[in-house]
Design a protein around this motif. Structure first.
Motif, PDB file in Angstrom:
ATOM      1  N   PRO A 241     -50.242   8.210  -9.650  1.00  0.00           N
ATOM      2  CA  PRO A 241     -49.110   9.066  -9.266  1.00  0.00           C
ATOM      3  C   PRO A 241     -47.924   8.252  -8.761  1.00  0.00           C
ATOM      4  O   PRO A 241     -48.099   7.267  -8.055  1.00  0.00           O
ATOM      5  CB  PRO A 241     -49.696   9.945  -8.155  1.00  0.00           C
ATOM      6  N   LEU A 242     -46.733   8.688  -9.159  1.00  0.00           N
ATOM      7  CA  LEU A 242     -45.504   8.007  -8.737  1.00  0.00           C
ATOM      8  C   LEU A 242     -44.644   8.906  -7.858  1.00  0.00           C
ATOM      9  O   LEU A 242     -44.002   8.446  -6.924  1.00  0.00           O
ATOM     10  CB  LEU A 242     -44.670   7.606  -9.970  1.00  0.00           C
TER      11      LEU A 242
ATOM     12  N   GLN B 208     -37.465   3.661  -8.907  1.00  0.00           N
ATOM     13  CA  GLN B 208     -36.410   4.197  -9.774  1.00  0.00           C
ATOM     14  C   GLN B 208     -36.523   5.719  -9.880  1.00  0.00           C
ATOM     15  O   GLN B 208     -35.540   6.428  -9.731  1.00  0.00           O
ATOM     16  CB  GLN B 208     -36.496   3.553 -11.163  1.00  0.00           C
ATOM     17  N   VAL B 209     -37.735   6.209 -10.109  1.00  0.00           N
ATOM     18  CA  VAL B 209     -37.922   7.655 -10.312  1.00  0.00           C
ATOM     19  C   VAL B 209     -37.582   8.436  -9.034  1.00  0.00           C
ATOM     20  O   VAL B 209     -36.929   9.480  -9.084  1.00  0.00           O
ATOM     21  CB  VAL B 209     -39.371   7.951 -10.779  1.00  0.00           C
ATOM     22  N   THR B 210     -37.997   7.926  -7.896  1.00  0.00           N
ATOM     23  CA  THR B 210     -37.763   8.676  -6.649  1.00  0.00           C
ATOM     24  C   THR B 210     -36.283   8.683  -6.257  1.00  0.00           C
ATOM     25  O   THR B 210     -35.890   9.475  -5.409  1.00  0.00           O
ATOM     26  CB  THR B 210     -38.610   8.124  -5.476  1.00  0.00           C
ATOM     27  N   ALA B 211     -35.482   7.816  -6.882  1.00  0.00           N
ATOM     28  CA  ALA B 211     -34.041   7.796  -6.581  1.00  0.00           C
ATOM     29  C   ALA B 211     -33.244   8.693  -7.529  1.00  0.00           C
ATOM     30  O   ALA B 211     -32.018   8.781  -7.418  1.00  0.00           O
ATOM     31  CB  ALA B 211     -33.522   6.356  -6.657  1.00  0.00           C
TER      32      ALA B 211
ATOM     33  N   LEU C  15     -28.097  14.734 -17.438  1.00  0.00           N
ATOM     34  CA  LEU C  15     -28.430  13.792 -16.366  1.00  0.00           C
ATOM     35  C   LEU C  15     -29.895  13.359 -16.479  1.00  0.00           C
ATOM     36  O   LEU C  15     -30.230  12.176 -16.343  1.00  0.00           O
ATOM     37  CB  LEU C  15     -28.175  14.482 -15.018  1.00  0.00           C
ATOM     38  N   TRP C  16     -30.744  14.348 -16.760  1.00  0.00           N
ATOM     39  CA  TRP C  16     -32.181  14.072 -16.916  1.00  0.00           C
ATOM     40  C   TRP C  16     -32.413  13.068 -18.045  1.00  0.00           C
ATOM     41  O   TRP C  16     -33.119  12.073 -17.882  1.00  0.00           O
ATOM     42  CB  TRP C  16     -32.937  15.375 -17.175  1.00  0.00           C
ATOM     43  N   LEU C  17     -31.789  13.336 -19.192  1.00  0.00           N
ATOM     44  CA  LEU C  17     -31.960  12.442 -20.346  1.00  0.00           C
ATOM     45  C   LEU C  17     -31.466  11.042 -20.011  1.00  0.00           C
ATOM     46  O   LEU C  17     -32.069  10.045 -20.403  1.00  0.00           O
ATOM     47  CB  LEU C  17     -31.201  12.985 -21.564  1.00  0.00           C
ATOM     48  N   ASP C  18     -30.367  10.969 -19.278  1.00  0.00           N
ATOM     49  CA  ASP C  18     -29.803   9.675 -18.899  1.00  0.00           C
ATOM     50  C   ASP C  18     -30.778   8.923 -17.975  1.00  0.00           C
ATOM     51  O   ASP C  18     -30.989   7.720 -18.126  1.00  0.00           O
ATOM     52  CB  ASP C  18     -28.460   9.909 -18.194  1.00  0.00           C
ATOM     53  N   GLN C  19     -31.380   9.645 -17.048  1.00  0.00           N
ATOM     54  CA  GLN C  19     -32.356   9.039 -16.131  1.00  0.00           C
ATOM     55  C   GLN C  19     -33.566   8.515 -16.898  1.00  0.00           C
ATOM     56  O   GLN C  19     -34.016   7.383 -16.685  1.00  0.00           O
ATOM     57  CB  GLN C  19     -32.847  10.089 -15.121  1.00  0.00           C
ATOM     58  N   VAL C  20     -34.095   9.363 -17.778  1.00  0.00           N
ATOM     59  CA  VAL C  20     -35.292   8.995 -18.545  1.00  0.00           C
ATOM     60  C   VAL C  20     -34.987   7.780 -19.419  1.00  0.00           C
ATOM     61  O   VAL C  20     -35.777   6.832 -19.504  1.00  0.00           O
ATOM     62  CB  VAL C  20     -35.785  10.186 -19.397  1.00  0.00           C
TER      63      VAL C  20
ATOM     64  N   VAL D 190     -32.036  14.289 -10.483  1.00  0.00           N
ATOM     65  CA  VAL D 190     -32.882  15.409 -10.919  1.00  0.00           C
ATOM     66  C   VAL D 190     -34.320  14.885 -10.888  1.00  0.00           C
ATOM     67  O   VAL D 190     -34.715  14.065 -11.727  1.00  0.00           O
ATOM     68  CB  VAL D 190     -32.517  15.882 -12.345  1.00  0.00           C
ATOM     69  N   LEU D 191     -35.070  15.340  -9.905  1.00  0.00           N
ATOM     70  CA  LEU D 191     -36.418  14.775  -9.697  1.00  0.00           C
ATOM     71  C   LEU D 191     -37.454  15.485 -10.567  1.00  0.00           C
ATOM     72  O   LEU D 191     -37.349  16.695 -10.803  1.00  0.00           O
ATOM     73  CB  LEU D 191     -36.800  14.910  -8.228  1.00  0.00           C
ATOM     74  N   PRO D 192     -38.456  14.747 -11.023  1.00  0.00           N
ATOM     75  CA  PRO D 192     -39.525  15.391 -11.800  1.00  0.00           C
ATOM     76  C   PRO D 192     -40.459  16.176 -10.883  1.00  0.00           C
ATOM     77  O   PRO D 192     -40.610  15.843  -9.704  1.00  0.00           O
ATOM     78  CB  PRO D 192     -40.260  14.208 -12.431  1.00  0.00           C
ATOM     79  N   THR D 193     -41.110  17.183 -11.446  1.00  0.00           N
ATOM     80  CA  THR D 193     -42.155  17.902 -10.710  1.00  0.00           C
ATOM     81  C   THR D 193     -43.339  16.964 -10.472  1.00  0.00           C
ATOM     82  O   THR D 193     -43.972  16.996  -9.432  1.00  0.00           O
ATOM     83  CB  THR D 193     -42.610  19.122 -11.542  1.00  0.00           C
ATOM     84  N   HIS D 194     -43.606  16.148 -11.470  1.00  0.00           N
ATOM     85  CA  HIS D 194     -44.642  15.111 -11.334  1.00  0.00           C
ATOM     86  C   HIS D 194     -44.245  13.916 -12.193  1.00  0.00           C
ATOM     87  O   HIS D 194     -43.737  14.080 -13.307  1.00  0.00           O
ATOM     88  CB  HIS D 194     -46.013  15.629 -11.809  1.00  0.00           C
TER      89      HIS D 194
END
Lengths: 208, 134
Positions: free
Chosen positions: A194-195, A99-102, A144-149, A105-109
């Protein structure tokens, strides 16, 4: 869900616990060893369960020496399903990673920490997620970030029944916490699964 | 709107909603006032943003549905907000993240930074804007 004993999701019984112990090893175990690894129930109860499971063919018993040894019968048609249920922890990690890699707006980590990462989580444990967000986001990206989280938060609950605790911070905040010796950073450093993105250790070194 | 039987959802009047909206405005205005570059003040602003966001969401629900959540479990308030036809469809997410940030702060006070507090106040202000348009 009991994250250390996923078979309890469908069978919160001694039988499921015994199967969980046997699925975790390829070698044979004595009844006493199964009881010790299980950590609950009575010795007699475990032996009765073993006898019942031998009757079902899912456990095989050999007596090479004084004491009988019990082993999961991996040729049994039910064995792959039992083993799959004991491996759901990895499935959860994979789903979160997918889910995260898709994300747009990608996280730094992104990583997992806490009891789930340590393998000690139980039915009421949270699943702790660390997200280091990009340093600057436009208003649209922030939404978008908040929606993803939020989507991840709800997905974890739907997948497991457990609550997600998501730590959402910037690299600058992470760096400051590290410099100030915040104990939370030590647990992230020690437990991180790590993800996505930069390795946490490398990121912390960079932020020092 | 789906009917709920929980005793924690209570009926409210438009007058009640206006009072709740005024409370939300007061929380958010004070949050903006105290929000300087200091981390102590950031904690105060963040706490006020959470109170302001909840109050604004109550007002939005009250104006649209004639009822609001009175439970300690804020997930009910978020669910009720999801029943409202909103101009800004991101608001349930904003309220959920606002509440989640409050919970995450239990891990370490260092997680509430000035930037985080500013973002929380922005989220609460978006909820207040919806209440103002109700």
């Amino acid at each position: 869900m009991d994250l250390s004993f996923p078979l309890a999701t469908i069978a919160p019984t001694l039988d499921a616990g015994v199967l969980h112990v046997l699925a975790a090893t390829t070698s044979g175990c004595t009844g006493a060893e199964v009881h010790r690894r299980l950590g609950h129930g009575s010795d007699e109860g475990v032996r009765k369960v073993l006898a019942r499971l031998v009757g079902q063919g899912i456990v095989v018993v050999e007596t090479p020496a004084r004491y009988p040894l019990y082993r999961l019968n991996r040729s049994h048609v039910a064995a792959p399903h039992i083993e799959a249920l004991t491996r759901v922890r990895q499935d959860i990690v994979d789903r979160i990673r997918d889910q995260v890699t898709a994300w747009q707006v990608l996280p730094t980590h992104a990583g997992l920490f806490g009891s789930f990462a340590r393998g000690t989580a139980h039915a009421n444990s949270d699943i702790d997620v660390l997200l280091v967000r990009p340093e600057t986001l436009t208003e649209r990206e922030e939404d978008l970030w908040l929606d993803q989280v939020d989507g991840l938060d709800r997905a974890i609950k739907a997948w497991t029944g457990n609550v997600a605790q998501i730590i959402d911070l910037t690299a600058a905040t992470l760096g400051r916490m590290a410099r100030e010796g915040d104990p939370l950073v030590d647990s992230w450093r020690a437990e991180d699964i790590p993800l996505h993105g930069a390795r946490l250790i490398a990121l912390l070194r960079e932020l020092r | 709107m789906s009917p709920r039987n929980s005793g924690r959802i209570v009926l409210c009047t438009p007058a009640d909603c206006r009072v709740r909206r005024d409370q939300a405005r007061a929380f958010i205005e004070v949050a903006e006032l105290v929000l300087t570059e200091g981390r102590r003040e950031a904690h105060v602003a963040a706490a006020l943003a959470v109170l302001g966001g909840i109050a604004a969401a109550d007002a939005v629900c009250g104006f649209a549905l004639g009822q609001w959540s009175r439970g300690q479990d804020h997930t009910q308030a978020v669910a009720l907000l999801g029943d409202v036809t909103l101009r800004d469809a991101t608001l349930p997410t904003k309220l959920r993240r606002l509440l989640a940030d409050k919970d995450a702060a239990h891990y370490s006070p260092n997680l509430i930074t000035v930037e985080k507090a500013k973002a929380m106040v922005r989220q609460a202000a978006a909820l207040l804007t919806e209440a103002d348009l109700s």
